[in-house]
Motif scaffolding. Structure first.
Motif, PDB file in Angstrom:
ATOM      1  N   LYS A  31       0.832  -1.195   0.000  1.00 47.85           N
ATOM      2  CA  LYS A  31       0.000   0.000   0.000  1.00 47.85           C
ATOM      3  C   LYS A  31       0.873   1.254   0.000  1.00 47.85           C
ATOM      4  O   LYS A  31       0.694   2.159  -0.813  1.00 47.85           O
ATOM      5  N   GLU A  34       2.803   1.677  -3.163  1.00 51.27           N
ATOM      6  CA  GLU A  34       1.965   1.615  -4.361  1.00 51.27           C
ATOM      7  C   GLU A  34       2.585   0.682  -5.391  1.00 51.27           C
ATOM      8  O   GLU A  34       2.803   1.030  -6.552  1.00 51.27           O
ATOM      9  N   THR A  37       0.845   0.108  -8.910  1.00 52.59           N
ATOM     10  CA  THR A  37       0.391   1.241  -9.708  1.00 52.59           C
ATOM     11  C   THR A  37       1.198   1.296 -10.997  1.00 52.59           C
ATOM     12  O   THR A  37       2.423   1.206 -10.964  1.00 52.59           O
ATOM     13  N   PRO A  94      -6.911  -2.956 -12.506  1.00 53.81           N
ATOM     14  CA  PRO A  94      -7.661  -1.982 -11.718  1.00 53.81           C
ATOM     15  C   PRO A  94      -8.883  -2.581 -11.011  1.00 53.81           C
ATOM     16  O   PRO A  94      -9.205  -3.757 -11.195  1.00 53.81           O
ATOM     17  N   ASP A 138      -4.024  -1.804  -8.890  1.00 55.54           N
ATOM     18  CA  ASP A 138      -3.591  -0.417  -9.039  1.00 55.54           C
ATOM     19  C   ASP A 138      -4.686   0.456  -8.428  1.00 55.54           C
ATOM     20  O   ASP A 138      -5.656   0.824  -9.094  1.00 55.54           O
ATOM     21  N   TRP A 139      -4.517   0.776  -7.153  1.00 56.25           N
ATOM     22  CA  TRP A 139      -5.577   1.482  -6.435  1.00 56.25           C
ATOM     23  C   TRP A 139      -5.725   2.932  -6.849  1.00 56.25           C
ATOM     24  O   TRP A 139      -6.713   3.580  -6.500  1.00 56.25           O
ATOM     25  N   SER A 140      -4.777   3.446  -7.594  1.00 52.97           N
ATOM     26  CA  SER A 140      -4.893   4.850  -8.012  1.00 52.97           C
ATOM     27  C   SER A 140      -6.031   5.020  -9.023  1.00 52.97           C
ATOM     28  O   SER A 140      -6.405   6.135  -9.352  1.00 52.97           O
ATOM     29  N   ARG A 141      -6.564   3.910  -9.505  1.00 56.46           N
ATOM     30  CA  ARG A 141      -7.607   3.980 -10.533  1.00 56.46           C
ATOM     31  C   ARG A 141      -8.979   3.564 -10.019  1.00 56.46           C
ATOM     32  O   ARG A 141      -9.922   3.404 -10.794  1.00 56.46           O
ATOM     33  N   GLU A 142      -9.069   3.372  -8.718  1.00 52.99           N
ATOM     34  CA  GLU A 142     -10.321   2.931  -8.101  1.00 52.99           C
ATOM     35  C   GLU A 142     -11.478   3.871  -8.466  1.00 52.99           C
ATOM     36  O   GLU A 142     -11.305   5.090  -8.479  1.00 52.99           O
ATOM     37  N   TYR A 529     -11.300   3.115 -16.330  1.00 53.91           N
ATOM     38  CA  TYR A 529     -10.091   2.752 -15.587  1.00 53.91           C
ATOM     39  C   TYR A 529      -8.832   3.279 -16.267  1.00 53.91           C
ATOM     40  O   TYR A 529      -7.849   3.584 -15.617  1.00 53.91           O
ATOM     41  N   HIS A 533      -9.208   9.920 -13.938  1.00 51.09           N
ATOM     42  CA  HIS A 533      -9.332  11.250 -13.332  1.00 51.09           C
ATOM     43  C   HIS A 533      -9.553  12.337 -14.365  1.00 51.09           C
ATOM     44  O   HIS A 533      -9.483  13.524 -14.050  1.00 51.09           O
TER      45      HIS A 533
END
Length: 847
Positions: A31, A34, A37, A94, A138-142, A529, A533
RNA sequence: GCCGAAGUGGCGGAACUGGCAGACGCGCCGGACUCAAAAUCCGGUGGGGCUCACCCCCCGUGUGGGUUCGAUUCCCACCUUCGGCACCA
C-alpha cells in the motif's frame, strides 16, 4: 498468571507460521509503496517499455461484504496478474465498484439510511477486504459508478446515443415488476419472473427510454470471430439470445380495405398451404379491421383480456389456442386465394411484424388453431414425394423437409429449393423479399427507482424531449426523503429537481425523473479505468487504445448475456463514433464456476453462507486463496468442504518450516551455480523434479488456468523435498540443491500466496518477489534418466521394468520379452504382434 | 421440447494428442515423538478373491453396444444432474 512453561512455548511460536503478522506486514508495504500502480503512456505517446496485459475481474456490486465467489474471482485474477508481471509484462489490474442499484436502495427504505451512505460504508468495507486478500490492484484507478465524476460520463454517453438516434423513447408494452416497482429489460426477466425477486412480471404500457441494440444484432453475431478464448457456451447463449432467423417478408393485401400487411416467415415454401392469417392482439391494424362491424365487440374483448394476461401465462407453450375472427380476409399473393384473418395471443407483437400467415399442415401451433376453429389443413410438402395425405386425417403438423405438392408449378421440387424460388418470384413481383428477423429486442434502460444515474433529458411542451446540454452535466441525483417505490421514481416528488427551463427555448420545462439501468454504468467502466481522473472527457482515446482491449476478463457465467452483451454493444457504438479503435472490449473471457455449500448455491436466505472474513482471520488470506483454487477446475462448480481448507493450511505450514530450516542451515546461493552435471542420487532426482515442476506450473497457469493441478504439483515437490531433506543437508552440494528447491517452491507458490511468498523470499535473502523474473525450467533436467516401462500382454499390465530413457524400440521389445514374468504368458503361445510406444509401454499380443 | 456442460474411491478431484485409472488434498487406519494431548514427522487406504507377508488373479471411470493390440479418452443409443432458451412464425 502464566506458568513457567509459557516462556518456552513463546520462543517456539516466534517462528511459527503466523499469517496474520506477515500478511499485515506485506499489505502495508504494497500500500505504502503503491507497488502495483502503473503509469499511463506519456503524452508524447511513447510506448511503454514492455507489452501490456489488461487483467480484469468483473467489478463487485457493493452489497455488504465480499462472498466466496468474489474471493475466487479476485484470486484468479491476481494469480494471473502476478504471473504475467513476473513474466515481464506491464500488467494493468484496476478495481472499482458497481455502486448504483436496487439492494442499497431497498436497504435504505428498510433502515432509513441514505443509499449513498450505505454504499460508502460497503465500498470502504470491500476495499479493506480486497486489501486483506492481498490482491495486486492499481488502487490509483479505483472508481465507483455512483460518483458524480463517473456518472457524469454515463449521462454523457446517453446523450451521445441520443444524438445518434440510438437512444429513443417510445410507448410500449414493457415488463413491470410489481415488487420492485420498476420496469425491467427483457434480459432481466427469467421465466416470466423478475431476475432479482422472482415476482411474476406484468405487461404495462409505458413511455420508456430504449437503446437500439437491435441495430447491432448482426455485428454482435459477426464479431464473435474477433473473440479469442470465450467459452463456447457463452457465445452459444448470446447467439440464442440474439436469435437470428432467415426467411422472407411477404405482403398480404386486405380485401376491401386499402391495407397491406407484411408477415415474416422462415418457411416461404409453405405459402401455398396458408389457409388463414393471424394478427397479434396488440397489432395496430386490429381496430381498423373491425371498426363498426359486428366483430368489433368480441375482438375488443379478446384484445383486452390478452393485454391483462401475465407474461408467463401468455407464453406457456402448451396452452390451448384461442382467437377471434375479424370478419376480414387477405389475399394470398401466390394464388390469390382469400383467407380469413383472426387475432390470437400466440402471435407476439414484438417478434417479426406481429402478423403471420398460418400454415396448419406444417406448423404445429397453426395446426392446433385450425383444429379448434375448423379451418382447412392443406399439406404442401410431402415426405418422400408420394401423393398427398389428406389434411383432414393428419394428427399433427408435418414439419420436416420433403417434396412440394399442391403448389402450382413448384410441385415436385424439394421444399427448401422451392422456398428460395418462391422468395425470388415474390421479389420480382414486389410482393416480398428475403428477410432476416432477430429475437433480440431493444434494451429498455429506464428505471422508476432512485439509486441510479438520472436520465439527462428535459421535457418541454414546445420542444419535446430535449437533451441536457453537455456543459450542464452531471445532472446530479437530488437528495430525497422518501425512497419508497410508488411506480414512479422517488425524485419525481422533488419539485426543485423536476422544474427547470428548456435548454432550447427557455420556457418552463420538467426533467425526466427515471434513472438508468445499472447495466449502463457497467457497460463502459473498463474504459474509465484507463483514464479515471479525466474531467474533460470520459477517457482519452489514445490512452484507452493503449490499454484496451482487456486481455483477460474473468467473472461469473451469470453475466453471459446481460453485462457481456451490453458492454460489447457499447464498445461498438463508441467505435462507430470514433471514440475507440477496437470493436470488442474483452478479447479473452474466462467464466468461473460457482461455489456450492451443502448442496446449494450459497445464499443468505438459505443460510448456507461461508464467510470469507472468518476464514481469513482463522487461516490467513494465503490459505484461503490457495484452497479456493485448489478445490477444483476453476470453470466448474465446486462444493465447499469445511475440512478441505485444513489441507492447504497444513501445506503452507510445511512450506514455512522447510524454507526456514533451509535458510537456517544453508548459505545464500553463489552467483555462479554449479551445473550439477555429475549429480546423482537424491540430489539429481530432486533437481529434476524441481525443473519438471517449474515447467508444469508454468504451463498450467498460462495455458488453461489449471490452478488446481499447478498447486498439486508444488505439493508433490515439497513432499519429495521433505523426504530428501536430511540427506541433502548432510553435504555441500546437497545444501545448494535444497536451497535451489526452496527458492523454486517459494517462487512458484508466490502468485497464489503472495504474502508468504514475499516473506520467505526476503528470508532467503532477496527483495520484492513480485518483481522477480519467473523461474525457468532447464530442458536438460526435464527428462528423467530412466523410466518405468509398462509391459502388457493383450492389453493387460503384467510387468513394469525400469529402462533407460535412451532405449531404442528394439531394446524395449527385447527387454519386455526377456522379463521372467512375461514368459509365463508367452510360453507355448505365439506372439502375433508387438506394439512399442517408447516412453510408455510394450504390448505383446499373444495367441 | 431444443441447445450446451457434466457423471471417476467415503469426499473434492487427477490422467497431456487412444497407452500404468485414482496424482494431489480431505477423511479414516497404523507407527514415531510425548507422562499425556495437540502440533509435527513417517507409512497405509477403490472393490472382491486367494495357498491374504504386500506374491498373484478377477472386477472397476453413469448404462448398453461398437471401433482398437489397448478406451475415463473416439463412435452410436440411452439414463441422471446442472445451466440456457422455450407458442420467435
Amino acid at each position: 498468571m502464566p506458568h513457567w512453561g509459557s516462556v518456552a512455548i513463546m520462543s517456539l511460536t516466534m517462528d511459527r507460521y503466523n499469517p496474520a503478522e506477515i500478511e499485515a506486514k506485506w499489505q502495508q508495504i504494497w500500500k505504502e509503496q503503491e507497488s502495483f500502480t502503473v503509469p499511463n503512456p506519456d503524452d508524447r505517446g511513447e510506448a511503454a517499455p514492455a507489452a501490456k496485459s489488461y487483467v480484469l475481474e468483473m467489478l463487485p456490486y457493493p452489497s455488504g461484504t465480499l462472498h466466496m465467489g468474489h474471493v475466487k474471482n479476485y484470486t484468479m485474477g491476481d494469480v494471473l496478474a502476478r504471473f504475467r508481471m513476473r513474466n515481464g509484462l506491464t500488467v494493468f489490474h484496476p478495481m472499482g465498484y458497481d455502486a448504483f442499484g436496487l439492494p442499497a436502495e431497498n436497504a435504505a427504505i428498510k433502515t432509513g439510511a441514505h443509499p449513498e451512505e450505505l454504499t460508502r460504508i460497503n465500498t470502504t468495507n470491500i476495499n479493506q477486504q480486497l486489501h486483506r486478500l492481498g490482491v495486486s490492484i492499481d488502487w490509483s484507478r479505483e472508481l465507483a459508478t455512483c460518483d458524480p465524476e463517473y456518472y457524469k460520463w454515463t449521462q454523457y454517453f446517453f446523450l451521445k446515443l441520443f444524438e445518434q438516434k440510438l437512444a429513443y423513447r417510445k410507448e410500449a408494452a414493457v415488463n413491470w415488476c410489481p415488487s420492485c416497482a420498476t420496469v425491467l429489460a427483457n434480459e432481466q426477466v427469467i421465466q416470466g419472473g423478475c431476475e432479482r425477486c422472482s415476482t411474476a412480471v406484468e405487461p404495462r404500457s409505458l413511455a420508456q427510454w430504449f437503446f437500439k441494440i437491435t441495430a447491432y444484432a448482426e455485428r454482435l453475431l459477426q464479431d464473435f470471430k474477433l473473440l479469442k478464448s470465450w467459452p463456447e457456451r457463452v457465445i452459444t447463449m448470446q447467439r440464442n439470445w440474439i436469435g437470428r432467423s432467415e426467411g422472407a417478408e411477404v405482403v398480404f393485401r386486405v380485401e376491401e380495405l386499402d391495407l397491406d400487411i407484411p408477415v415474416f416467415t422462415t418457411r416461404p415454401d409453405t405459402l401455398f398451404g396458408a389457409t388463414f392469417f393471424l394478427l397479434a392482439p396488440e397489432h395496430e391494424l386490429v381496430q381498423a379491421l373491425v371498426d363498426g362491424t359486428e366483430f368489433e365487440n368480441p375482438v375488443r374483448d379478446y384484445v383486452a383480456s390478452a393485454r391483462m394476461k401475465p407474461v408467463l401465462d401468455r407464453s406457456a407453450p402448451d396452452r390451448e389456442k384461442t382467437g377471434e375472427f375479424t370478419g376480414r380476409y387477405v389475399i394470398n399473393p401466390v394464388n390469390n386465394e382469400r383467407i380469413p384473418i383472426y387475432i390470437s395471443d400466440y402471435v407476439l407483437m414484438e417478434y417479426g411484424t406481429g402478423a403471420i400467415m398460418a400454415v396448419p399442415a406444417h406448423d404445429q401451433r397453426d395446426f392446433e388453431f385450425a383444429r379448434n376453429f375448423d379451418i382447412e389443413v392443406r399439406p404442401v410438402v410431402a415426405a418422400g414425394g408420394q401423393a398427398e395425405a389428406g389434411g383432414e386425417t393428419m394428427a399433427a403438423a408435418f414439419e420436416e423437409d420433403g417434396i412440394m405438392i399442391n403448389s402450382g408449378h413448384f410441385d415436385g421440387m424439394p421444399n427448401r429449393e422451392a422456398g428460395r424460388a418462391i422468395t425470388e418470384w415474390l421479389n420480382s413481383e414486389h410482393l416480398g423479399r428475403v428477410a432476416v428477423s432477430y429475437r433480440l429486442r431493444d434494451w429498455l434502460v429506464s428505471r422508476q427507482r432512485y439509486w441510479g444515474a438520472p436520465i439527462p433529458i428535459i421535457y418541454c411542451d414546445n420542444c419535446g424531449a430535449v437533451p441536457v446540454p453537455e456543459d450542464d452535466l452531471p445532472v446530479l441525483l437530488p437528495k430525497v426523503n422518501d425512497y419508497a417505490p410508488k411506480g414512479r421514481s422517488p425524485i419525481a416528488a422533488n419539485e426543485e429537481f423536476v422544474n427547470t427551463t428548456c435548454p432550447a427555448c427557455g420556457g418552463a420545462a420538467s426533467r425526466e425523473t427515471d434513472t438508468m439501468d445499472t447495466f449502463v454504468d457497467s457497460s463502459w467502466y473498463f474504459l474509465r479505468y484507463t483514464d479515471p481522473h479525466n474531467d474533460k472527457e470520459p477517457f482519452n482515446k489514445r490512452i484507452a487504445n493503449y490499454w484496451m482491449p482487456v486481455d483477460q476478463y474473468i467473472g461469473g457465467v451469470e453475466h453471459a448475456i446481460l453485462h457481456l452483451m451490453y458492454a460489447r454493444f457499447f464498445t461498438k457504438v463508441l467505435f462507430d463514433m470514433g471514440m475507440v479503435d477496437f470493436e470488442e472490449p474483452f478479447t479473452n473471457l474466462f467464466t468461473q464456476g460457482m461455489i456450492y455449500y451443502k448442496g446449494a448455491k450459497m445464499s443468505k436466505s438459505k443460510g448456507n453462507v461461508v464467510n470469507p472474513d472468518e476464514h481469513v482471520e482463522r487461516y490467513g488470506a494465503d490459505t484461503l486463496r490457495l484452497y479456493i483454487l485448489f478445490m477444483g477446475p476453476p470453470e466448474l462448480d465446486v462444493e465447499w468442504q469445511d475440512q478441505g481448507i485444513d489441507g492447504t493450511s497444513r501445506f503452507l505450514g510445511r512450506v514455512w518450516r522447510l524454507v526456514n530450516e533451509v535458510v537456517e542451515k544453508t548459505k545464500p546461493l553463489p552467483e555462479e551455480r554449479p551445473d550439477f552435471d555429475g549429480a546423482a542420487g537424491p540430489a539429481a532426482s530432486l533437481l529434476g523434479k524441481t525443473h519438471r515442476t517449474t515447467a508444469k506450473v508454468t504451463a498450467d497457469i498460462s495455458g488453461r488456468f489449471r490452478f488446481n493441478t499447478a498447486i498439486s504439483a508444488i505439493m508433490e515437490l515439497v513432499n519429495e523435498a521433505y523426504l530428501a531433506k536430511e540427506t541433502l543437508l548432510a553435504d555441500e552440494e546437497g545444501k545448494i540443491v535444497i536451497r535451489i528447491v526452496a527458492e523454486t517452491v517459494v517462487a512458484l507458490l508466490d502468485p497464489f500466496t503472495p504474502h508468504l511468498g514475499a516473506e520467505l523470499w526476503q528470508r532467503l535473502g532477496h527483495k520484492c518477489i513480485w518483481r522477480e523474473p519467473w523461474p525457468q525450467a532447464d530442458e536438460r533436467w526435464l527428462q528423467e534418466e530412466t523410466y518405468e516401462l509398462v509391459v502388457q500382454i493383450n492389453g493387460k499390465v503384467r510387468d513394469r521394468l525400469q529402462v533407460p530413457s535412451s532405449a531404442s524400440q528394439e531394446e524395449l521389445a527385447a527387454a519386455a520379452r526377456a522379463s521372467g514374468r512375461i514368459s509365463r504368458y508367452t510360453e507355448g503361445k505365439q506372439v502375433v504382434k508387438e506394439i512399442i510406444v517408447p516412453g510408455r509401454l510394450v504390448n505383446l499380443v499373444v495367441k
